[in-house]
Write an enzyme that holds these catalytic residues in place. Structure first.
Site, PDB file in Angstrom:
ATOM      1  N   HIS A 174     -11.915  12.683  44.427  1.00  0.00           N
ATOM      2  CA  HIS A 174     -10.906  13.216  45.341  1.00  0.00           C
ATOM      3  C   HIS A 174     -10.573  12.219  46.449  1.00  0.00           C
ATOM      4  O   HIS A 174     -10.059  12.613  47.496  1.00  0.00           O
ATOM      5  CB  HIS A 174     -11.414  14.533  45.968  1.00  0.00           C
ATOM      6  N   HIS A 175     -10.861  10.930  46.231  1.00  0.00           N
ATOM      7  CA  HIS A 175     -10.570   9.942  47.280  1.00  0.00           C
ATOM      8  C   HIS A 175      -9.070   9.828  47.499  1.00  0.00           C
ATOM      9  O   HIS A 175      -8.620   9.427  48.570  1.00  0.00           O
ATOM     10  CB  HIS A 175     -11.166   8.577  46.929  1.00  0.00           C
ATOM     11  N   LYS A 225      -9.750  14.600  33.884  1.00  0.00           N
ATOM     12  CA  LYS A 225      -9.569  14.697  32.427  1.00  0.00           C
ATOM     13  C   LYS A 225      -9.780  16.137  32.014  1.00  0.00           C
ATOM     14  O   LYS A 225     -10.528  16.891  32.661  1.00  0.00           O
ATOM     15  CB  LYS A 225     -10.562  13.799  31.691  1.00  0.00           C
ATOM     16  N   ASN A 272       0.681   5.852  18.119  1.00  0.00           N
ATOM     17  CA  ASN A 272       1.695   5.520  19.125  1.00  0.00           C
ATOM     18  C   ASN A 272       1.382   4.206  19.844  1.00  0.00           C
ATOM     19  O   ASN A 272       2.244   3.326  19.962  1.00  0.00           O
ATOM     20  CB  ASN A 272       1.797   6.666  20.141  1.00  0.00           C
ATOM     21  N   LYS A 309      -5.557  12.896  38.376  1.00  0.00           N
ATOM     22  CA  LYS A 309      -4.654  12.631  37.245  1.00  0.00           C
ATOM     23  C   LYS A 309      -5.462  12.344  35.998  1.00  0.00           C
ATOM     24  O   LYS A 309      -6.432  11.590  36.035  1.00  0.00           O
ATOM     25  CB  LYS A 309      -3.781  11.401  37.565  1.00  0.00           C
ATOM     26  N   LYS A 359      -9.324   3.295  36.512  1.00  0.00           N
ATOM     27  CA  LYS A 359      -8.061   2.798  35.952  1.00  0.00           C
ATOM     28  C   LYS A 359      -6.941   2.895  36.985  1.00  0.00           C
ATOM     29  O   LYS A 359      -6.184   1.941  37.201  1.00  0.00           O
ATOM     30  CB  LYS A 359      -7.715   3.617  34.698  1.00  0.00           C
TER      31      LYS A 359
END
Length: 472
Positions: free
Chosen positions: A65-66, A107, A234, A71, A95
């Protein structure tokens, strides 16, 4: 999973973290906070499937939560478990930090095989999962923003969006609650090819660095470099396509059901067409079928791009890898043992946490688009075109020379959404590569790019925590 991996996926990530942490300035307590998963949500919910009720197991992990929102993708797979989701969430934190995307890592996963369910049943499962996330405030444009991952795509993201909007009516930035949506539902052009394109941009920039290519005995640039790609999904397909178009020679393509080799090179589009017609890449005209698909990893080449599964290169086959550059397009395609072996051989291993960040980078662009409520290029495209035409006409009048119609169209073209997305992705991958490489160059004790990438990520996350003032 290779027999040399005696620890789980999350432990593997922590092992790489600990190796890099010794090269940073942060005290132990801060490092423990950076490494820890902040929130793990394990859910079990009932869904009617046909005549029976199934209890579905699902997860959402917020690693850090920095920065908010968090995401990370949502995968549908029978292999989903808490350890895997925690590891992937941690990788997302690092990342995002490496490519300077202001998100914390997260995730999600639902433990199902999507092939076993009808679209109607998958929709019910996805919508119920979304409702559970809303209940606990684990989704929202300023809280946690999911995206597609293995087994999911635009369709699932549109179900998530619709469910969220129905439960949060009138939320003006609600479309930013999820990325990877169809363009008609607030998605961004260029998202589908983003990860494969990011792999291409990152490796192309590496190949343009003269000092690094000299160490490998290679000429700078992509022209004539022999490339092997594992995985024609993909990511792998788009990476292979862009390398082929840039003048590289795609000598081998590997899929789960076989591998094909042609030293003169192959056109990935032609291979894809052959697979669509026959159901397999095997027996592609002009190419040789390899006895085992894994044999393709050990063929002679300059660049190897594993873009499929985890742990495909391990201690047993790493000594046989001939590639001088290994670009990790998949998550965790090398075991730690393989990493050590290949680095000792002098190969450059470009780590997944940097190289496959194209997807989250373009997801960031989509999120920004949703918050700004305007399509990229809408405000400036026509102005730029009119200005370019005016400048060109003035130059033609002054010189008395005319350009061709094709050149006129190219010069006059104003940037639209996909142009800006590609440009932003290219700049992101180039800047991140040089940032990571600079850490290697300036610290003589760091000998591999993965450790340098972790140092880069740890320093940025540590600085963010420090600026938040949570360490009195």
């Amino acid at each position: 999973m290779s027999q040399d991996q005696h620890y789980n996926f999350f432990e593997s990530v922590e092992r790489s973290f600990d190796k890099a942490a010794q090269f940073t300035k942060w005290e132990k307590g801060i490092l423990e906070q950076i490494k820890a998963c902040n929130a793990v949500y394990r859910i079990k919910f009932p869904v009617r499937v046909g005549d029976t009720i199934e209890v579905i197991e699902a997860y959402r992990v917020q690693h850090s939560h920095h920065k908010l929102p968090c995401k990370g993708g949502i995968r549908f797979s029978e292999e989903v478990n808490q350890d895997e989701v925690m590891a992937l969430a941690a990788l997302m934190t690092y990342k995002c930090a490496i490519v300077n995307v202001p998100f914390g890592g997260a995730k999600g996963g639902i433990k199902i095989n999507p092939r076993n369910y009808s679209p109607f049943q998958l929709e019910n499962i996805t919508r119920r999962y979304t409702a559970e996330l809303v209940k606990k405030n684990f989704i929202g444009p300023g809280v946690d923003v999911p995206a597609p991952d293995y087994g999911t795509g635009e369709r699932e993201m549109s179900w998530i969006l619709d469910t969220y909007m129905s439960l949060r009516p009138g939320e003006i930035d609600g479309y930013g609650c999820v990325t990877g949506k169809p363009v008609s539902q607030g998605g961004v052009r260029g998202r589908k090819e983003a990860t494969g394109m990011g792999v291409f941009y990152g490796l192309r920039e590496l190949c343009n660095i003269k000092e690094d290519m000299k160490k490998l005995g290679l000429e700078p640039g992509l022209e004539g470099k022999r490339v092997i790609v594992q995985g024609m999904g993909n990511v792998g397909y788009h990476a292979a396509k862009y390398f082929h178009e840039a003048g590289a020679i795609v000598v081998c393509l590997i899929e789960w059901d076989g591998a094909i080799y042609n030293e003169k090179g192959m056109d990935p589009d032609a291979v894809l067409k052959h697979r669509n017609e026959t159901g397999s890449i095997v027996n592609f005209p002009g190419a040789t079928n390899l006895k085992k698909n894994t044999d393709g990893l050990e063929m002679d080449c300059d660049i190897l791009i594993p873009a499929a599964l985890e742990s495909v290169i391990h201690k047993d086959n790493a000594p046989n890898i001939k590639a001088k550059i290994i670009g990790e397009a998949a998550n965790g395609p090398l075991t730690p043992e393989a990493d050590v072996i290949l680095n000792k051989k002098g190969a450059i291993v470009v780590p997944d946490m940097f190289l496959n960040a194209g997807g989250v980078t373009v997801s960031y662009f989509e999120w920004l688009k949703n918050l700004s409520h305007v399509r990229y290029g809408r405000l400036g495209k026509r102005f730029d075109e009119n200005m370019n035409i005016h400048i060109l006409s003035t130059i033609e009048d002054l010189t008395g020379k005319k350009v061709s119609e094709q050149e006129r169209k190219f010069i006059a073209h104003g940037a639209d959404e996909v142009d800006l997305v590609y440009s932003g992705l290219e700049e992101t991958m180039h800047a991140a590569l040089h940032e990571v490489r600079e850490i290697m160059v300036t610290n003589s004790k760091i000998h591999d790019m993965r450790t340098a990438a972790y140092v880069c990520a740890i320093d940025k996350v540590g600085a963010a925590y420090e600026q938040l003032g949570i360490f009195p």
